[in-house]
Design a protein around this motif. Sequence first.
Motif, PDB file in Angstrom:
ATOM      1  N   ARG A  25       9.591  61.215  37.937  1.00  0.00           N
ATOM      2  CA  ARG A  25       9.025  62.348  37.183  1.00  0.00           C
ATOM      3  C   ARG A  25       7.627  62.624  37.730  1.00  0.00           C
ATOM      4  N   ILE A  26       7.459  63.833  38.225  1.00  0.00           N
ATOM      5  CA  ILE A  26       6.189  64.178  38.890  1.00  0.00           C
ATOM      6  C   ILE A  26       5.461  65.226  38.050  1.00  0.00           C
ATOM      7  N   ALA A  27       4.223  64.919  37.673  1.00  0.00           N
ATOM      8  CA  ALA A  27       3.405  65.888  36.932  1.00  0.00           C
ATOM      9  C   ALA A  27       2.288  66.354  37.857  1.00  0.00           C
ATOM     10  N   VAL A  28       2.260  67.647  38.142  1.00  0.00           N
ATOM     11  CA  VAL A  28       1.213  68.230  38.991  1.00  0.00           C
ATOM     12  C   VAL A  28       0.189  68.893  38.077  1.00  0.00           C
ATOM     13  N   ILE A  29      -1.090  68.550  38.264  1.00  0.00           N
ATOM     14  CA  ILE A  29      -2.147  69.118  37.432  1.00  0.00           C
ATOM     15  C   ILE A  29      -2.929  70.122  38.266  1.00  0.00           C
ATOM     16  N   GLY A  30      -2.907  71.397  37.873  1.00  0.00           N
ATOM     17  CA  GLY A  30      -3.650  72.431  38.594  1.00  0.00           C
ATOM     18  C   GLY A  30      -2.713  73.460  39.199  1.00  0.00           C
ATOM     19  N   GLY A  31      -2.944  74.721  38.893  1.00  0.00           N
ATOM     20  CA  GLY A  31      -2.030  75.787  39.338  1.00  0.00           C
ATOM     21  C   GLY A  31      -2.708  76.848  40.175  1.00  0.00           C
ATOM     22  N   PHE A 160      -0.728  67.591  22.983  1.00  0.00           N
ATOM     23  CA  PHE A 160       0.545  66.952  23.326  1.00  0.00           C
ATOM     24  C   PHE A 160       0.355  65.944  24.447  1.00  0.00           C
ATOM     25  N   THR A 161       1.329  65.064  24.614  1.00  0.00           N
ATOM     26  CA  THR A 161       1.289  64.081  25.696  1.00  0.00           C
ATOM     27  C   THR A 161       2.565  64.209  26.532  1.00  0.00           C
ATOM     28  N   VAL A 162       2.480  63.754  27.767  1.00  0.00           N
ATOM     29  CA  VAL A 162       3.626  63.822  28.677  1.00  0.00           C
ATOM     30  C   VAL A 162       3.680  62.509  29.442  1.00  0.00           C
ATOM     31  N   SER A 163       4.873  61.940  29.566  1.00  0.00           N
ATOM     32  CA  SER A 163       5.047  60.722  30.342  1.00  0.00           C
ATOM     33  C   SER A 163       5.542  61.098  31.742  1.00  0.00           C
ATOM     34  N   ALA A 164       5.036  60.404  32.754  1.00  0.00           N
ATOM     35  CA  ALA A 164       5.429  60.717  34.138  1.00  0.00           C
ATOM     36  C   ALA A 164       5.485  59.426  34.938  1.00  0.00           C
ATOM     37  N   ASP A 165       5.991  59.517  36.168  1.00  0.00           N
ATOM     38  CA  ASP A 165       5.939  58.370  37.082  1.00  0.00           C
ATOM     39  C   ASP A 165       4.836  58.549  38.131  1.00  0.00           C
ATOM     40  N   VAL A 166       4.674  59.796  38.581  1.00  0.00           N
ATOM     41  CA  VAL A 166       3.638  60.102  39.576  1.00  0.00           C
ATOM     42  C   VAL A 166       2.837  61.297  39.068  1.00  0.00           C
ATOM     43  N   VAL A 167       1.514  61.136  39.003  1.00  0.00           N
ATOM     44  CA  VAL A 167       0.639  62.242  38.580  1.00  0.00           C
ATOM     45  C   VAL A 167      -0.115  62.734  39.811  1.00  0.00           C
ATOM     46  N   VAL A 168       0.019  64.025  40.089  1.00  0.00           N
ATOM     47  CA  VAL A 168      -0.604  64.619  41.273  1.00  0.00           C
ATOM     48  C   VAL A 168      -1.745  65.506  40.802  1.00  0.00           C
ATOM     49  N   PHE A 169      -2.972  65.048  41.019  1.00  0.00           N
ATOM     50  CA  PHE A 169      -4.116  65.837  40.572  1.00  0.00           C
ATOM     51  C   PHE A 169      -4.502  66.829  41.660  1.00  0.00           C
ATOM     52  N   ALA A 170      -4.282  68.117  41.373  1.00  0.00           N
ATOM     53  CA  ALA A 170      -4.723  69.198  42.254  1.00  0.00           C
ATOM     54  C   ALA A 170      -5.606  70.115  41.398  1.00  0.00           C
ATOM     55  N   ASP A 171      -6.537  69.472  40.662  1.00  0.00           N
ATOM     56  CA  ASP A 171      -7.305  70.230  39.666  1.00  0.00           C
ATOM     57  C   ASP A 171      -8.719  70.567  40.132  1.00  0.00           C
ATOM     58  N   GLY A 172      -8.884  70.677  41.452  1.00  0.00           N
ATOM     59  CA  GLY A 172     -10.056  71.340  41.981  1.00  0.00           C
ATOM     60  C   GLY A 172     -11.344  70.528  41.985  1.00  0.00           C
ATOM     61  N   ARG A 173     -12.442  71.209  42.353  1.00  0.00           N
ATOM     62  CA  ARG A 173     -13.663  70.440  42.609  1.00  0.00           C
ATOM     63  C   ARG A 173     -14.295  69.874  41.355  1.00  0.00           C
TER      64      ARG A 173
END
Length: 403
Positions: A25-31, A160-173
């Motif tokens: 389960r991959i959660a990507v942060i930042g759009g 809310f909360t979300v469970s994941a296996d890999v968290v990918v932070f692409a949330d900028g500077r």
Amino acid sequence: MPCSHHQPFRPRPVMPRRRSNGGPRIAVIGGSLTGPAVALMFAQAGFSHVNLYEATPAGTTLGGGLISLEHSSLGILDQAGVDQDEYVHVPSETIWQTPVKDRVLGDPVRRVYPGRFTTWTQLHDALTRRVPNDLVTTGARLTGLTAHRGHPLLEFAEGFTVSADVVVFADGRASTGRRLLDPNRRLRYAGYVGHRGSLGFNPTAMVDFWRLEPCPGVQFNIAPIPGGADWTFYLNAGPGEYTRMFGAAPRQRLFAQPRHVGGTARAHVDGNAVWHLPEPFASAVHCTASRTAFPVMDIEPPTQMVWPVGDGFAVLLGDALAPVRAHTARGANNGFEQGDGLVTALCQHLRHDADLGNALSGWQRRYLPAAVAAVRLGPVIGGRLGLGVSPDADSANLVELTV
Ligand SMILES: Cc1cc2nc3c(=O)[nH]c(=O)nc-3n(C[C@H](O)[C@H](O)[C@H](O)COP(=O)(O)OP(=O)(O)OC[C@H]3O[C@@H](n4cnc5c(N)ncnc54)[C@H](O)[C@@H]3O)c2cc1C
């Protein structure tokens, strides 16, 4: 259990893993750019548990100006099926670097750029229209990351909360991920500002990127964008001056939006344009109604890109990992290259049962040096241009500028 700060990443011994259909389960942060690109590539590679969370609500126009993409990034976008016609509107590979003396253009030197020019808006639109809607949650601001029952648990400001296996932070500077995982790396003001504007006309009918260099401490870049031109005017400014112009200190206001650009900033930029730039560039600046600005910031180079969180992992990439100075033209390029490498590494886990930690370790080994090099390059270029604090400035000066 809190997420493990400062823990150097070492792959755990290879454990036999049950291959679950569709991968971790991959959660990507930042759009913005890196996030949608990596989410799209994961989905295309067959990962079926991918979700992307973006803090700003749907329909919010972040907007953004010119970005140059190297062939590596263009190739990655080709592979992802993003048609270049959608985001490149002039097929130029040229930067005209031009001295200016007494407001008169000198002989331009042609620099060949190994890539193409686009804009944040074009690229963001081309990417986000391809990311399946059901993967995306907008208006979701991540605030916390803990390990819960062995898995990374993401906490959002919306409750809310979300469970994941890999968290990918692409949330900028201004990354929350970096603050949580690597809190000692803090942004510091480099002592100059990129003032930006978009024009609804093209003042010289230019088809290439133009870089005007009147004197040390002043640089003006302008290039065509759909419907007009986009300029960035780099000018030195102490932290107090930044605060007076934009209503908050550089670290508090990493992006000055049009509503933050008042009369003081406009007068400062217009005055410098009249003082340094030839016509019609000075008039073009004066005519620009909607303006933005960003303080140029530095940061310590990263030493790690992957952190264990329980039995799972969190990674930083793009500007979240290494917010480089805009002169390096590497920010978006780094994000695409790292994202592409991440998907390649995780595919070995998905398809061939490679150990997830090993795959991430290999990814870090491959991409960390380029991120470090880009962070180090920014102050060197700034120093060459007489912009901001030179890399040799004494530490007292650096402290004074750290606000
Ligand atoms: C003047 C200028 C010129 C540039 N030129 C170039 C160039 O020529 N070439 C190049 O490669 N790069 C260039 N860049 C850099 C490039 O724009 C950035 O590197 C790029 O936008 C970074 O993309 P990103 O997706 O990693 O981060 P960002 O664009 O910063 O996006 C981060 C996203 O994460 C969201 N977010 C933040 N916090 C949270 C949270 N807690 N929870 C959920 N979501 C969150 C934000 O709302 C945002 O949408 C330039 C930048 C500037 C300012």
